[in-house]
Design an enzyme around this catalytic site. Structure first.
Site, PDB file in Angstrom:
ATOM      1  N   GLY B 316     -19.941 -27.091 -38.374  1.00 19.62           N
ATOM      2  CA  GLY B 316     -19.739 -27.161 -36.930  1.00 19.62           C
ATOM      3  C   GLY B 316     -21.035 -26.909 -36.181  1.00 19.62           C
ATOM      4  O   GLY B 316     -22.116 -27.295 -36.637  1.00 19.62           O
ATOM      5  N   SER B 317     -20.924 -26.248 -35.055  1.00 20.39           N
ATOM      6  CA  SER B 317     -22.092 -26.097 -34.185  1.00 20.39           C
ATOM      7  C   SER B 317     -23.192 -25.219 -34.774  1.00 20.39           C
ATOM      8  O   SER B 317     -24.316 -25.218 -34.275  1.00 20.39           O
ATOM      9  CB  SER B 317     -21.660 -25.526 -32.838  1.00 20.39           C
ATOM     10  OG  SER B 317     -20.765 -26.439 -32.218  1.00 20.39           O
ATOM     11  N   THR B 318     -22.894 -24.437 -35.831  1.00 23.65           N
ATOM     12  CA  THR B 318     -23.970 -23.643 -36.426  1.00 23.65           C
ATOM     13  C   THR B 318     -25.042 -24.573 -36.995  1.00 23.65           C
ATOM     14  O   THR B 318     -26.205 -24.193 -37.122  1.00 23.65           O
ATOM     15  CB  THR B 318     -23.453 -22.733 -37.559  1.00 23.65           C
ATOM     16  OG1 THR B 318     -22.824 -23.536 -38.557  1.00 23.65           O
ATOM     17  CG2 THR B 318     -22.455 -21.713 -37.047  1.00 23.65           C
TER      18      THR B 318
END
Lengths: 370, 616
Positions: B316-318
Site C-alpha cells: 500500500g502507501s508505505t
C-alpha cells in the site's frame, strides 16, 4: 614343470591339511551359531554357512594347486606378486567400497576382495626373496635391511589409511619376525627398541591434548565406554560366561541377543568360547599350536633359505593373527579388528591363507628333491 | 654346505621362535583360564538378562537468551516413565497395572510398545512423559509389581512467555521417521527443532549425548554405574531480541492479527518480532495431541505461519517511500515540482482515484508523502516506468528474501515487464504501473522487508541482512560464534534524497495534516508512513469495511523510525484485515513499541497526542 612323481605325493603333508580342515570346521559350525536367526533356519540353508563352505572349498583347491609347481619358481616372480598386491591395495581408496566405517573392499562384480588380506602373503613372499641370499649368520646390520623397511612401509601406510590398524599390526609383527629369522643383529633390535621407545614420548609431548585424545581413541577404541569399550565388556562376558564346559552349542545367550559386534567375523572367538567353554577354547588353541609348530618344523627342515623363510613367514601370519584376535576378544589387546584364521567369516582371508599354507606344504614336499 | 641353505646359526633362531610361540599361546590360555574359570561364575551371572547395559544420557539443549541475558527458552526437569519390555516378565500385565496407576487410556501403552518393536534389545521405550508428583509416588510404591518400569528424569523444553515470539523461537518435537533417515546422529525418541530458531540453529542448540555403562539387577534396575561419558550440553543462543520490548509489542498488538517487526537500523538486529495469531510452543514440548495439531493446521488464520517473514501483503502507501526515493534520485521530480491532484486521473479507459475524493490540490513530494496523495505517485510512477520502479525496489531488498536465519522466508513480488512476460506470457500494461506506484497490484512484501526498507531510509542508505542471533556461547561462556552486521546493499543515494524523505516522514507523524499522527511519542521525534492495502481489486465498487467478511477487509500498515535525527529503532506494523486505515489501526501499535523502547510510559499516550508539537 618339474616331474610330479610319487615321491612327492608321498611327502604331501596330510597333517597340515587335516589341521586346517579341523579349524575350518570350527569356523563353519560357529558361523552358523552366530548368524542363525530363527529356530526354523536349518544348517544347510544358512547363506553365510554356505558361502563360508564355498570359500573353504575354493581355498582348499587353491591349497592343492599351490603344491603343483616348484616353489622355487616363486623366487623369480616374488616382487611381481608383491607389486600386484600393492596395486590392488592402491585401488582400494580409488574404487573401494566402504564397510564398517572403513574402506577395505574392492568389488569385482561377483565377489568383493580385501587386498589387505592378500598383501600379507605378498609381503612374506617378497621378504623371503629379499633375504634368501643374505650373507652372514645373524649379523645383518640395519643398513643391510633398509630396503625391507621400505617394503613394509608402503603397504603399511596404505592399510593405515583405510583405516585398518589391525592388519598393520599383524603385518608389522610378521615383518619383525622375518627380520629376526633372516639374521638381523640382536643389538639392532635393541637399538630399534630404544629409538622407538624414546621417539614415542617425545612426539607425544608435542601433540596438543585434543590430538592426544584422538590418537588414544584411534589406538584403543575400547577407551570409549559407549562404543568399542562396551563391545569389549560384552565380549569378555561372553567368553567368561562360557566357564569350563561352555553353555552348549547354539545356547550362547550373549551371542543370541546380538550383544556382540561382528559376531561372525572379528568376534567369532567370543561366540565359540561362550558355547564351548574353556575346554573348547583349549582344543582350538592346541589345533593352532599344532599348525604353527608343524610349520616351524617345515621351515627348519627346508632345503633352501627361500623355502625356509617362506614357510616361516606364512606361519608367522597365522600365529600373530590368532594371538591378536584372542587377545582382543578377551580384553587384553586393543580392539583392532582382524579375523581369526580359517574361522572368521570372509572369503579373502580364508582363500589367501589356505593358498599360503599350500606353499608351506610345497616347501615340505620338495625338501628331498635336490 | 649348500650356499643356499639356512645357516645353522639362524636355524637356532627358529628354536627361539618356537619357544616364543609356546610362551605366547600359553599366556593366551592362562588369560582364558582366568576369564572362564577363575572369574567364570561372575561373568555367567552378568550374562544372565544381559546385566551390563548402555544407557543414553540425553544432552541438555542449549538455552536461548535475549540481548540482555534474560531467559527466552529454558529447560526444566521432566519425569518420564520408561519400560524395558525384556525385563517385564509379563508385559501385558505390567502395562495393565501401569494404565491403572497412571489413569491412562487402555491400549495407549501397548501401542507405544508395538511402535518400538524394531528397537535394539533391552532399549527403553518411553511410555509417558512429564508425569505428575502423585504418579511418581504411585509408581515408586508399586515398584515390585512393575518389573522393567523406571521413572527417569530428562530435560524438557519450556518457553516461559508462551506465545511471545513463538514464530521466531520455534518449537521442538520428536524426530520423525523422515528426519531419522535424512539427518545423521539422531535416534528414535530424540528431540529435534521443528520450526523457527529451534530448527535453524539446531546444530548449535543440540549438544552431544552422553551415556553410561550400567550394571542392572534381574528386573532391570540400575545397580551401579561402571563408566560413563558426560553429555555435552548444547550451546546458548544469545538473541538480539529485547525481551521487554518483545512483550510490549505483543501487548500493543492486543487482539489484532498481523505482525510487528522492530529492527536496529544501525545493524539490522531484530529487536522484536511478533506474529499473530500465535501458538504456544510449550504444547509441542509436552508432545502435541493429534486433535491439537489438526486444529492448528486447519485454522484458516494459519497460526503456525510467521506473518512477519512468510506473510506477503501489498505494501500500500508505505511503498510510496520507495517511490519518492526513486523519483528524487532519477530526477523525474525535484523537491519543488508541484503536481495537481483533483481526486483522480483518467488513464487508459478508467479513472484512478485518490483516496481523498475531493483531491489534494497542488503538492510537492514532501506534501504528497505527508498526506499520502495517490495521484502524485500515479504521475511519478508513469514518469519512472515499471522497470525503474522495480530496480529501486530491488535495491531496498524487496522481491527477494532478506536472508534472515529462519526457514520458509517469503520474497514477496516486485513486478517488472520481464517478470510479467515470464509469469503470464503477457506484456506489461502502462495502467498496471499506476497500481504499483501506490503499492497495489502485483506488489507484495513481508513485514520484515518493510521494516528493512524503513531501516535503510533511517540509517542513511545501508541495507542490512536482518539477524536475530547475536552470539553463540558454550554453557560456560566461551564464544562459539559472534555475528557481525551483514551489509547486503548500499543504496548509494544522494544525501539530500534521504534527508528530504526523512523530513517528510517526520511530518507524516508530527504535522497536523499528516496521516500518522497517532504514532507521536512525547519527547521523541518519530518519522513514519501509513499504508492501507486493499485486498480486493483496486478501484472496484466496494461496500463499507464494516460490512465485509474478514478476508476481504483492508490491511493496515505503518512503518516508522525514531528518533529522526539519529535513528535507533525501525518498526513495521501490519494489522491484517483490520478494516481500518494504517493511521488508526497500525500507527498506535508502532507508537507503543517506540514509546517502550525510549522508556516513555505507556500511560502517557493520551497526553502525548494533545501536547505534540507541530514541526512546521
Amino acid at each position: 614343470m618339474r616331474q610330479f612323481d610319487r615321491r612327492l605325493a608321498y611327502h604331501f603333508d596330510w597333517l597340515l591339511v587335516a589341521l586346517t580342515l579341523a579349524v575350518a570346521s570350527v569356523g563353519i559350525v560357529t558361523i552358523y551359531s552366530a548368524t542363525v536367526t530363527s529356530e526354523k533356519g536349518s544348517f544347510a540353508t544358512n547363506p553365510l554357512v554356505i558361502r563360508q563352505a564355498l570359500y573353504d572349498g575354493i581355498g582348499l583347491a587353491g591349497m592343492v594347486a599351490a603344491v603343483f609347481f616348484d616353489y622355487r619358481r616363486l623366487e623369480r616372480y616374488a616382487y611381481l606378486i608383491f607389486a600386484f598386491a600393492l596395486v590392488m591395495l592402491v585401488l582400494v581408496p580409488v574404487m573401494g567400497s566402504v564397510g564398517g566405517g572403513a574402506r577395505r573392499w574392492i568389488n569385482l562384480g561377483v565377489v568383493s576382495v580385501q587386498p589387505s588380506e592378500m598383501i600379507k602373503v605378498g609381503l612374506v613372499v617378497a621378504l623371503a626373496r629379499y633375504f634368501h641370499r643374505a650373507r652372514g649368520t645373524g649379523d645383518l646390520r640395519l643398513r643391510d635391511v633398509a630396503p625391507a623397511f621400505v617394503m613394509l612401509a608402503i603397504p603399511a601406510a596404505l592399510i593405515l589409511a583405510q583405516p585398518d590398524l589391525g592388519t598393520v599390526g599383524v603385518v608389522t609383527a610378521v615383518f619383525f619376525s622375518i627380520l629376526f629369522f633372516a639374521g638381523l643383529r640382536l643389538r639392532s633390535f635393541l637399538l630399534l627398541a630404544i629409538v622407538g621407545g624414546a621417539a614415542v614420548p617425545l612426539l607425544w609431548g608435542h601433540l596438543k591434548p585434543y590430538q592426544q585424545q584422538r590418537v588414544l581413541t584411534f589406538l584403543s577404541p575400547e577407551m570409549d565406554p559407549l562404543g568399542a569399550g562396551y563391545h569389549v565388556i560384552q565380549s569378555k562376558i561372553a567368553i567368561g560366561s562360557g566357564m569350563f564346559w561352555g553353555k552348549g552349542y547354539l545356547h550362547g545367550t550373549q551371542n543370541k541377543l546380538n550383544f556382540l559386534p561382528e559376531q561372525h567375523t572379528d568376534f567369532i572367538f567370543s561366540v565359540f568360547a561362550e558355547e564351548w567353554g574353556y575346554i573348547g577354547a583349549l582344543v582350538l588353541i592346541v589345533l593352532y599350536a599344532a599348525l604353527v609348530l608343524r610349520g616351524l618344523q617345515i621351515s627348519y627342515r627346508a632345503k633352501d633359505r627361500f623355502g625356509s623363510l617362506l614357510a616361516f613367514g606364512i606361519v608367522a601370519i597365522i600365529f600373530w593373527q590368532v594371538v591378536i584376535n584372542v587377545g582382543m576378544t578377551s580384553g587384553v589387546l586393543p580392539v583392532v579388528g582382524i579375523p581369526l584364521p580359517f574361522v572368521s567369516y570372509g572369503g579373502s582371508s580364508i582363500t589367501s591363507m589356505m593358498i599360503a599354507l599350500g606353499l608351506v606344504i610345497n616347501v615340505n614336499m620338495r625338501r628331498f628333491t635336490f | 654346505m649348500n650356499r643356499r641353505e639356512v645357516p645353522a646359526a639362524l636355524r637356532r633362531r627358529l628354536v627361539v621362535s618356537l619357544a616364543a610361540v609356546l610362551v605366547l599361546l600359553g599366556l593366551t590360555l592362562i588369560r582364558l583360564w582366568h576369564l572362564q574359570v577363575t572369574e567364570g561364575e561372575q561373568y555367567r551371572s552378568l550374562s544372565e538378562n544381559n546385566r551390563i547395559r548402555l544407557k543414553r544420557v540425553r544432552a541438555t539443549r542449549g538455552t536461548v537468551l535475549d540481548r540482555h541475558g534474560q531467559i527466552m527458552v529454558d529447560n526444566r526437569p521432566s519425569f518420564d516413565v520408561a519400560l524395558v519390555p525384556e525385563d517385564a516378565h509379563d508385559v501385558p500385565r505390567t502395562l495393565a497395572t501401569l494404565t491403572r496407576l497412571l489413569g491412562a487410556e487402555a491400549g495407549d501403552f501397548s501401542s507405544a510398545v508395538q511402535a518400538a518393536a524394531n528397537r535394539p534389545p533391552f532399549e527403553e521405550v518411553i511410555l509417558k512423559r512429564d508425569i505428575d508428583w502423585e504418579s511418581i509416588v504411585a509408581l515408586e510404591t508399586h515398584q515390585l509389581e512393575l518389573p522393567g518400569v523406571s521413572v527417569q528424569v530428562g530435560p524438557r523444553r519450556t518457553y516461559p512467555f508462551g506465545t511471545a515470539a513463538a514464530h521466531l523461537l520455534g518449537y521442538v518435537g520428536e524426530v520423525s521417521q523422515q528426519e531419522l533417515t535424512s539427518r545423521q546422529g539422531y535416534r528414535m525418541g530424540d528431540l529435534i527443532g521443528k520450526a523457527g530458531a529451534e530448527r535453524y540453529w539446531e546444530g548449535y542448540l543440540r549438544g552431544v549425548d552422553g551415556g553410561q555403562q550400567v550394571e542392572v539387577d534381574a528386573v532391570g534396575r540400575k545397580l551401579r554405574v561402571l563408566s560413563e561419558v558426560e553429555e555435552t550440553p548444547g550451546n546458548t543462543l544469545i538473541l538480539s531480541l529485547d525481551r521487554d520490548l518483545q512483550l510490549a509489542a505483543e501487548r500493543a498488538m492486543g487482539d489484532r492479527e498481523g505482525a510487528v517487526v522492530a529492527l536496529d537500523p544501525r545493524s539490522g538486529d531484530v529487536l522484536a518480532m511478533v506474529s499473530r495469531p500465535a501458538f504456544d510452543p510449550n504444547v509441542f514440548a509436552r508432545g502435541i495431541r493429534a486433535a491439537e495439531w489438526r486444529a492448528l493446521v486447519q485454522d484458516r488464520k494459519r497460526p503456525l505461519n510467521s506473518k512477519a517473514v512468510q506473510g506477503t501483503y501489498p505494501p500500500g502507501s508505505t511503498f510510496k517511500v520507495v517511490m519518492a526515493a526513486a523519483a528524487l534520485e532519477e530526477g523525474v521530480v525535484n523537491p519543488f515540482t508541484q503536481i495537481f491532484c483533483g481526486g483522480g486521473i483518467f488513464f487508459g479507459n478508467r479513472t484512478f482515484h485518490c483516496w481523498r475524493p475531493s483531491g489534494h490540490g497542488d503538492l510537492n513530494v514532501h506534501e504528497a508523502l505527508v498526506r499520502s496523495c495517490d495521484v502524485f505517485f500515479y504521475q511519478v510512477g508513469q514518469r519512472l516506468g515499471i522497470d525503474t520502479i522495480a530496480d529501486y525496489a530491488h535495491r531496498f531488498g524487496l522481491g527477494a528474501p532478506t536472508g534472515i536465519t529462519l526457514d520458509h522466508e517469503s520474497g514477496g513480488v516486485i513486478p517488472s515487464s520481464a517478470w510479467k512476460r515470464q509469469r503470464f506470457g503477457e506484456p506489461w500494461y502502462a495502467g498496471e504501473t499506476l497500481s504499483v506506484a501506490i503499492g497495489q497490484g502485483y506488489v507484495t512484501t513481508t513485514p520484515l522487508q518493510m521494516a528493512n526498507v524503513i531501516a535503510a531510509i533511517a540509517n542513511g542508505g545501508t541495507v542490512y541482512q536482518p539477524q536475530f542471533v547475536k552470539r553463540v556461547e558454550t554453557p560456560d561462556g566461551t564464544s562459539v560464534l559472534e555475528q557481525q552486521p551483514i551489509v547486503t546493499n548500499d543504496l548509494g543515494f544522494k544525501k539530500t534524497t534521504l534527508l528530504q524523505i526523512r523530513e517528510a516522514l517526520s511530518d507524516v507523524v508530527n504535522s497536523s495534516r499528516g496521516t500518522g499522527t497517532k504514532a507521536r511519542v512525547r519527547g521523541i521525534e518519530v518519522g513514519g508512513k501509513t499504508g492501507t492495502s486493499q485486498v480486493g481489486k483496486l478501484g472496484a465498487e466496494r461496500p463499507k469495511q464494516g460490512h465485509m467478511v474478514r478476508e476481504r477487509k483492508d490491511h493496515a500498515w505503518f512503518i516508522a523510525f525514531a528518533p529522526v535525527s539519529s535513528p535507533e529503532i525501525a518498526v513495521a506494523v501490519l494489522a491484517e484485515h483490520a478494516g481500518e486505515h494504517g493511521g488508526t489501526a497500525a500507527a498506535p501499535i508502532a507508537q507503543q513499541v517506540i514509546a517502550h523502547y525510549f522508556g516513555v510510559a505507556e500511560d502517557d499516550d493520551a497526553t502525548i497526542r494533545q501536547t505534540a508539537r507541530v514541526s512546521f
